[in-house]
Write a protein that holds these residues in place. Sequence first.
Motif, PDB file in Angstrom:
ATOM      1  N   GLU A 171       0.844  -1.198   0.000  1.00  0.00           N
ATOM      2  CA  GLU A 171       0.000   0.000   0.000  1.00  0.00           C
ATOM      3  C   GLU A 171       0.883   1.253   0.000  1.00  0.00           C
ATOM      4  OE1 GLU A 171      -2.110   3.299   0.895  1.00  0.00           O
ATOM      5  OE2 GLU A 171      -0.871   2.499   2.535  1.00  0.00           O
ATOM      6  N   PRO A 172       0.645   2.214  -0.910  1.00  0.00           N
ATOM      7  CA  PRO A 172       1.566   3.336  -1.105  1.00  0.00           C
ATOM      8  C   PRO A 172       1.824   4.198   0.131  1.00  0.00           C
ATOM      9  CG  PRO A 172       0.109   3.142  -2.999  1.00  0.00           C
ATOM     10  CD  PRO A 172      -0.404   2.173  -1.977  1.00  0.00           C
ATOM     11  N   ASN A 173       0.803   4.557   0.898  1.00  0.00           N
ATOM     12  CA  ASN A 173       1.041   5.385   2.083  1.00  0.00           C
ATOM     13  C   ASN A 173       1.839   4.635   3.136  1.00  0.00           C
ATOM     14  OD1 ASN A 173      -0.222   8.068   1.705  1.00  0.00           O
ATOM     15  ND2 ASN A 173      -2.086   6.881   1.394  1.00  0.00           N
ATOM     16  N   THR A 174       1.547   3.350   3.282  1.00  0.00           N
ATOM     17  CA  THR A 174       2.309   2.514   4.211  1.00  0.00           C
ATOM     18  C   THR A 174       3.776   2.467   3.807  1.00  0.00           C
ATOM     19  OG1 THR A 174       0.353   1.164   4.669  1.00  0.00           O
ATOM     20  CG2 THR A 174       2.496   0.208   5.202  1.00  0.00           C
ATOM     21  N   LEU A 175       4.031   2.273   2.521  1.00  0.00           N
ATOM     22  CA  LEU A 175       5.413   2.225   2.039  1.00  0.00           C
ATOM     23  C   LEU A 175       6.111   3.569   2.198  1.00  0.00           C
ATOM     24  CD1 LEU A 175       4.983   0.019  -1.151  1.00  0.00           C
ATOM     25  CD2 LEU A 175       6.001  -0.638   1.032  1.00  0.00           C
ATOM     26  N   GLU A 176       5.374   4.665   2.081  1.00  0.00           N
ATOM     27  CA  GLU A 176       5.967   5.978   2.271  1.00  0.00           C
ATOM     28  C   GLU A 176       6.375   6.178   3.724  1.00  0.00           C
ATOM     29  OE1 GLU A 176       7.255   9.987   1.820  1.00  0.00           O
ATOM     30  OE2 GLU A 176       7.237   8.167   0.581  1.00  0.00           O
ATOM     31  N   VAL A 177       5.563   5.715   4.656  1.00  0.00           N
ATOM     32  CA  VAL A 177       5.925   5.808   6.074  1.00  0.00           C
ATOM     33  C   VAL A 177       7.181   4.993   6.349  1.00  0.00           C
ATOM     34  CG1 VAL A 177       5.207   5.190   8.413  1.00  0.00           C
ATOM     35  CG2 VAL A 177       3.593   6.299   6.869  1.00  0.00           C
ATOM     36  N   MET A 180      10.132   6.919   5.071  1.00  0.00           N
ATOM     37  CA  MET A 180      10.450   8.034   5.954  1.00  0.00           C
ATOM     38  C   MET A 180      11.170   7.554   7.209  1.00  0.00           C
ATOM     39  SD  MET A 180       6.915  10.271   5.631  1.00  0.00           S
ATOM     40  CE  MET A 180       7.513  11.624   6.673  1.00  0.00           C
ATOM     41  N   ARG A 181      10.688   6.453   7.763  1.00  0.00           N
ATOM     42  CA  ARG A 181      11.326   5.924   8.961  1.00  0.00           C
ATOM     43  C   ARG A 181      12.752   5.483   8.674  1.00  0.00           C
ATOM     44  NH1 ARG A 181      12.563   0.613   9.353  1.00  0.00           N
ATOM     45  NH2 ARG A 181      10.414  -0.068   8.999  1.00  0.00           N
ATOM     46  N   GLY A 187      13.426  10.264  13.345  1.00  0.00           N
ATOM     47  CA  GLY A 187      14.449  10.130  14.366  1.00  0.00           C
ATOM     48  C   GLY A 187      14.463   8.737  14.961  1.00  0.00           C
ATOM     49  N   ASP A 188      14.855   8.643  16.219  1.00  0.00           N
ATOM     50  CA  ASP A 188      14.850   7.361  16.918  1.00  0.00           C
ATOM     51  C   ASP A 188      13.418   7.013  17.297  1.00  0.00           C
ATOM     52  OD1 ASP A 188      17.636   7.213  16.806  1.00  0.00           O
ATOM     53  OD2 ASP A 188      17.853   8.330  18.688  1.00  0.00           O
ATOM     54  N   ILE A 189      12.965   5.832  16.886  1.00  0.00           N
ATOM     55  CA  ILE A 189      11.601   5.421  17.185  1.00  0.00           C
ATOM     56  C   ILE A 189      11.479   5.096  18.669  1.00  0.00           C
ATOM     57  CG2 ILE A 189       9.749   3.792  16.644  1.00  0.00           C
ATOM     58  CD1 ILE A 189      10.563   5.753  14.375  1.00  0.00           C
ATOM     59  N   ARG A 190      10.401   5.613  19.283  1.00  0.00           N
ATOM     60  CA  ARG A 190      10.220   5.451  20.730  1.00  0.00           C
ATOM     61  C   ARG A 190       8.980   4.630  21.086  1.00  0.00           C
ATOM     62  NH1 ARG A 190      12.986  10.112  22.717  1.00  0.00           N
ATOM     63  NH2 ARG A 190      15.056  10.002  21.767  1.00  0.00           N
ATOM     64  N   PHE A 191       7.895   4.751  20.254  1.00  0.00           N
ATOM     65  CA  PHE A 191       6.618   4.167  20.674  1.00  0.00           C
ATOM     66  C   PHE A 191       5.736   3.903  19.466  1.00  0.00           C
ATOM     67  CE2 PHE A 191       2.122   4.891  21.877  1.00  0.00           C
ATOM     68  CZ  PHE A 191       1.957   3.888  22.821  1.00  0.00           C
ATOM     69  N   PHE A 192       4.967   2.815  19.550  1.00  0.00           N
ATOM     70  CA  PHE A 192       3.976   2.502  18.526  1.00  0.00           C
ATOM     71  C   PHE A 192       2.677   2.105  19.195  1.00  0.00           C
ATOM     72  CE2 PHE A 192       1.661  -0.774  16.143  1.00  0.00           C
ATOM     73  CZ  PHE A 192       1.415  -0.123  14.945  1.00  0.00           C
ATOM     74  N   GLN A 193       1.582   2.566  18.601  1.00  0.00           N
ATOM     75  CA  GLN A 193       0.264   2.137  19.064  1.00  0.00           C
ATOM     76  C   GLN A 193      -0.527   1.596  17.877  1.00  0.00           C
ATOM     77  OE1 GLN A 193      -2.875   5.042  20.038  1.00  0.00           O
ATOM     78  NE2 GLN A 193      -3.099   3.994  22.012  1.00  0.00           N
ATOM     79  N   SER A 229       3.126  -3.402  13.735  1.00  0.00           N
ATOM     80  CA  SER A 229       4.156  -2.950  14.678  1.00  0.00           C
ATOM     81  C   SER A 229       5.542  -3.302  14.163  1.00  0.00           C
ATOM     82  CB  SER A 229       3.927  -3.586  16.050  1.00  0.00           C
ATOM     83  OG  SER A 229       4.205  -4.979  16.055  1.00  0.00           O
ATOM     84  N   ARG A 230       5.663  -4.434  13.513  1.00  0.00           N
ATOM     85  CA  ARG A 230       6.957  -4.885  13.023  1.00  0.00           C
ATOM     86  C   ARG A 230       7.439  -4.032  11.849  1.00  0.00           C
ATOM     87  NH1 ARG A 230       6.021 -10.199  10.989  1.00  0.00           N
ATOM     88  NH2 ARG A 230       8.289 -10.297  10.718  1.00  0.00           N
ATOM     89  N   TYR A 231       6.569  -3.765  10.869  1.00  0.00           N
ATOM     90  CA  TYR A 231       7.049  -2.978   9.726  1.00  0.00           C
ATOM     91  C   TYR A 231       7.092  -1.486  10.012  1.00  0.00           C
ATOM     92  CZ  TYR A 231       2.079  -2.476   8.106  1.00  0.00           C
ATOM     93  OH  TYR A 231       0.734  -2.215   7.988  1.00  0.00           O
ATOM     94  N   MET A 232       6.286  -1.016  10.948  1.00  0.00           N
ATOM     95  CA  MET A 232       6.344   0.411  11.290  1.00  0.00           C
ATOM     96  C   MET A 232       7.596   0.720  12.119  1.00  0.00           C
ATOM     97  SD  MET A 232       3.598   2.163  10.097  1.00  0.00           S
ATOM     98  CE  MET A 232       3.003   3.434  11.212  1.00  0.00           C
ATOM     99  N   ILE A 233       7.918  -0.141  13.068  1.00  0.00           N
ATOM    100  CA  ILE A 233       9.090   0.073  13.931  1.00  0.00           C
ATOM    101  C   ILE A 233      10.368  -0.359  13.226  1.00  0.00           C
ATOM    102  CG2 ILE A 233      10.191  -0.670  16.087  1.00  0.00           C
ATOM    103  CD1 ILE A 233       7.327  -0.893  17.259  1.00  0.00           C
ATOM    104  N   GLY A 234      10.282  -1.412  12.424  1.00  0.00           N
ATOM    105  CA  GLY A 234      11.463  -1.887  11.708  1.00  0.00           C
ATOM    106  C   GLY A 234      12.348  -2.796  12.529  1.00  0.00           C
ATOM    107  N   GLU A 235      11.776  -3.415  13.557  1.00  0.00           N
ATOM    108  CA  GLU A 235      12.503  -4.374  14.388  1.00  0.00           C
ATOM    109  C   GLU A 235      11.602  -5.568  14.668  1.00  0.00           C
ATOM    110  OE1 GLU A 235      14.193  -2.749  17.990  1.00  0.00           O
ATOM    111  OE2 GLU A 235      14.299  -0.750  17.114  1.00  0.00           O
ATOM    112  N   GLU A 236      12.202  -6.609  15.233  1.00  0.00           N
ATOM    113  CA  GLU A 236      11.433  -7.769  15.657  1.00  0.00           C
ATOM    114  C   GLU A 236      11.301  -7.761  17.174  1.00  0.00           C
ATOM    115  OE1 GLU A 236       9.889  -9.155  13.537  1.00  0.00           O
ATOM    116  OE2 GLU A 236      11.031  -9.732  11.765  1.00  0.00           O
ATOM    117  N   PRO A 237      10.095  -7.969  17.710  1.00  0.00           N
ATOM    118  CA  PRO A 237       9.905  -7.934  19.161  1.00  0.00           C
ATOM    119  C   PRO A 237      10.594  -9.097  19.855  1.00  0.00           C
ATOM    120  CG  PRO A 237       7.922  -8.745  18.083  1.00  0.00           C
ATOM    121  CD  PRO A 237       8.846  -8.276  16.984  1.00  0.00           C
TER     122      PRO A 237
END
Length: 374
Positions: A171-177, A180-181, A187-193, A229-237
């Motif tokens: 999805e284009p907006n998701t890929l744009e986020v 950007m990340r 910057g440094d990611i701190r929190f996701f909801q 949460s995984r693709y927005m933060i870019g890490e594995e929990p």
Amino acid sequence: MKTRRIFLQKASLSAMALAVPTFNPLSAMTDIMNTHSKDPKTLRVAIMGLGSYGTRVAEAIQKCTRTKLVGVISGTPSKVEDWKVKYNIPAKNCYNYENFDAIKDNPDIDAVYVITPNALHKDQVIRVAKAGKHAISEKPMAVNAADGQAMVDACNAAGVQLLIGYRMHFEPNTLEVIRMRKAGEFGDIRFFQGLCGFVIGDPNQWRLNPELSGGGAMMDIGIYAINGSRYMIGEEPTWVTAQETKTNPEKFKEGIDETITFQLGFPSGVIASCLSTYNMNNLDRFYLNGSKGWVEMHPSTGYGPIKGRTDKGPLDEPIVTHQTVQMDEMAAIIFDGKKPEVPVNGEEGVKDMKIIDAIFKAVKTGEKVQLNLS
């Protein structure tokens, strides 16, 4: 680009002006370029499970450039007859759940998209793999990680690909986020909801039958927050905690979760706080906070349009039909070896299933459950 366009126009005019089939290098060049720019290999798909989402996928495929609906697999003969007429599907490409292993001898079908109740995915995908066809499984890919891994192993053994219907990964907006990340704009990611939920209707539907669904809201809408949460933060929990609330035990019987709140911990210290529910509407929101900025997506995973804004302004990427883009991208993955920005392979699906297994364990024990997604 202008010079190239003029060149091609001249080449085309030269070819049309010739009265005899004399070799013309400009026309030949045009033919070569056209050969490489059109007619890429088409993914010929049979859909298994002709319910509401199967219908949505079928309609989306009609707009695809690299995917074609060529077959159906269903346990309802009337649906098969309707689809044969509506989508011009030949009778030889129509199967039921008992005889679809015969696709092994059908060269018209490249892949099967399994869109049946969750608990059926494992056996159906394994049968598709043994028939030598690529498999696409709707998410969640199975009812637990062990079943998901069995599906991966079967497809690997058969030399076919297993892809999962993660439409948001294209999805284009998701890929744009995600861009950007990765570029450090937040910057440094701190929190996701991640908030995902709706009020489910018919109490007799398969999604409220644990033997078919493998769970309730978590196995339906909650997986979006997990995967997101995984693709927005870019890490594995690395750990999860979770709590369940059930206000209507008659509707949400044993084995069917109504509402679960869960928290995921990531290596960098980021915390994800998420909600999955079948008892609240208007919950389709992702929020990502970083040291330099933020993004809110609302709706974040619905069928569209996806909307969002960042501290820098609104997201305004093109509005697309998710399933159309997904299917054409999957054709490129299968035939061209394309690597998507976010994976959609079976291994990706197993990671989400491991997290869901851990969430259910955390609900049951009340303890923090460690995760190993490697």
